[in-house]
Design an enzyme around this catalytic site. Structure first.
Site, PDB file in Angstrom:
ATOM      1  N   CYS A 292      36.849  33.060  40.566  1.00  0.00           N
ATOM      2  CA  CYS A 292      37.695  32.850  41.741  1.00  0.00           C
ATOM      3  C   CYS A 292      37.691  34.032  42.696  1.00  0.00           C
ATOM      4  CB  CYS A 292      39.124  32.536  41.300  1.00  0.00           C
ATOM      5  SG  CYS A 292      39.757  33.737  40.142  1.00  0.00           S
TER       6      CYS A 292
ATOM      7  N   CYS B  64      43.251  33.740  34.561  1.00  0.00           N
ATOM      8  CA  CYS B  64      44.137  34.758  35.140  1.00  0.00           C
ATOM      9  C   CYS B  64      44.773  35.601  34.032  1.00  0.00           C
ATOM     10  CB  CYS B  64      45.244  34.106  35.958  1.00  0.00           C
ATOM     11  SG  CYS B  64      44.630  33.129  37.337  1.00  0.00           S
TER      12      CYS B  64
ATOM     13  N   ASP C 146      39.108  36.924  42.222  1.00  0.00           N
ATOM     14  CA  ASP C 146      40.333  37.719  42.126  1.00  0.00           C
ATOM     15  C   ASP C 146      40.011  39.133  41.639  1.00  0.00           C
ATOM     16  OD1 ASP C 146      41.610  35.437  42.825  1.00  0.00           O
ATOM     17  OD2 ASP C 146      42.725  35.175  40.961  1.00  0.00           O
TER      18      ASP C 146
ATOM     19  N   CYS D  97      45.363  34.665  43.201  1.00  0.00           N
ATOM     20  CA  CYS D  97      46.311  33.560  43.286  1.00  0.00           C
ATOM     21  C   CYS D  97      47.644  33.931  42.630  1.00  0.00           C
ATOM     22  CB  CYS D  97      45.734  32.336  42.599  1.00  0.00           C
ATOM     23  SG  CYS D  97      45.565  32.575  40.822  1.00  0.00           S
TER      24      CYS D  97
END
Lengths: 175, 127
Positions: free
Chosen positions: B37, B106, B39, B63
């Site tokens: 993603c 995450c 991140d 996110c």
């Protein structure tokens, strides 16, 4: 049948995007479920599946990153669902700096110029890295494929950054 | 996709955002990124002479789930020894925040950030 075979093109990274788009249009029409309205249930189902496959193939092949990722997948190196984190500190520090730089661009008069400058810098780096990716993909041995995987992972951060730049640009233009 | 209340709480009121001087010998820095993603997460720990984590700060570009995961671990690691901190598992983080399967990465990012920071500390102190 893999996506390259489906589109009847060589499994190479450098491809003719116009030809790809034209083939997509043609295959889209050929497999469109509307064409099979009076066909048997089995053929209807097959057309739906084929049509979905054509769409998936086009989405994957048209973008350099997903195309490269798909090619590595065909070579047995699967990146698409990996959850492994990247730990290259120097690379990530730079990513963080760019994101901080982006965060600091506010609604001031030259914000647009600052955004454009940052976007140009990132776009240039992406071009260089995609060129290396093309070279490494052409070699096709284990070492080169691993180098490709590393380039793809890092390019994803660069693409994300450009998305964030575009989003900031939209926000600023809303004022 | 709906975020859990705990994710929203950490996202809206992130704990311990910021950073320390990475060149300070008592500071450990962990930098990790999720290619899936894009991140990026930085976790910094302030560690005393006995190897106890006195303070923690984070900065995450990502996110809500990534921000919540890193915010949560800054709370969890404080007061722990570095050896205890590396035992924090992504599944504990995911469970606490009720992360859906698509956001498990995450929590992996946050777990790996702790490990990266501790590895940085050990390399700084030749352990």
């Amino acid at each position: 049948m893999n996506y390259f075979e489906l589109f009847n093109i060589n499994p190479e990274f450098s491809l003719d995007l116009d030809l790809l788009a034209n083939t997509y249009q043609r295959l889209q029409q050929l497999t469109h479920p509307d064409k099979f309205a009076t066909a048997s249930d089995r053929d209807k189902l097959l057309s739906v599946q084929k049509n979905a496959q054509v769409n998936d193939a086009y989405q994957v092949l048209k973008s350099p990153i997903s195309r490269a990722e798909y090619m590595l997948g065909l070579r047995g190196l699967e990146l698409r669902h990996e959850q492994q984190t990247l730990q290259d500190t120097q690379f990530l520090m730079q990513q963080m700096e760019w994101r901080e730089q982006l965060e600091d661009i506010d609604g001031s008069a030259n914000a647009e110029d600052q955004l454009a400058e940052l976007d140009d810098e990132i776009a240039q780096l992406i071009r260089t890295q995609v060129a290396s990716l093309a070279e490494q993909l052409a070699i096709n041995n284990e070492q080169a494929n691993l180098a490709c995987a590393d380039l793809i992972r890092k390019l994803k951060f660069m693409y994300k950054l450009r998305q964030e730049i575009a989003r900031k640009d939209e926000q600023l233009n809303d004022f | 996709m709906a975020y859990s209340e705990k994710v929203i709480d950490h996202y809206e009121n992130p704990r311990n955002v910021g950073g320390f001087d990475k060149n300070d010998p008592t500071i450990a820095t962990g930098m990790v990124g999720a290619p899936a993603c894009g991140d990026v997460m930085k976790l910094q720990l302030k560690i005393d002479a006995n190897g106890i984590i006195e303070d923690a700060k984070f900065k995450t570009y990502g996110c809500g789930s990534a921000i919540a995961s890193s915010s949560l671990v800054t709370e969890w690691v404080k007061g722990k020894s570095i050896d205890e901190a590396v035992l924090i598992k992504n599944t504990d983080i995911a469970h606490e925040l009720a992360l859906p399967p698509v956001k498990i990465h995450c929590s992996i990012l946050a777990e790996d950030a702790i490990k990266a920071a501790v590895a940085d500390y050990k390399s700084k102190h030749n352990q």
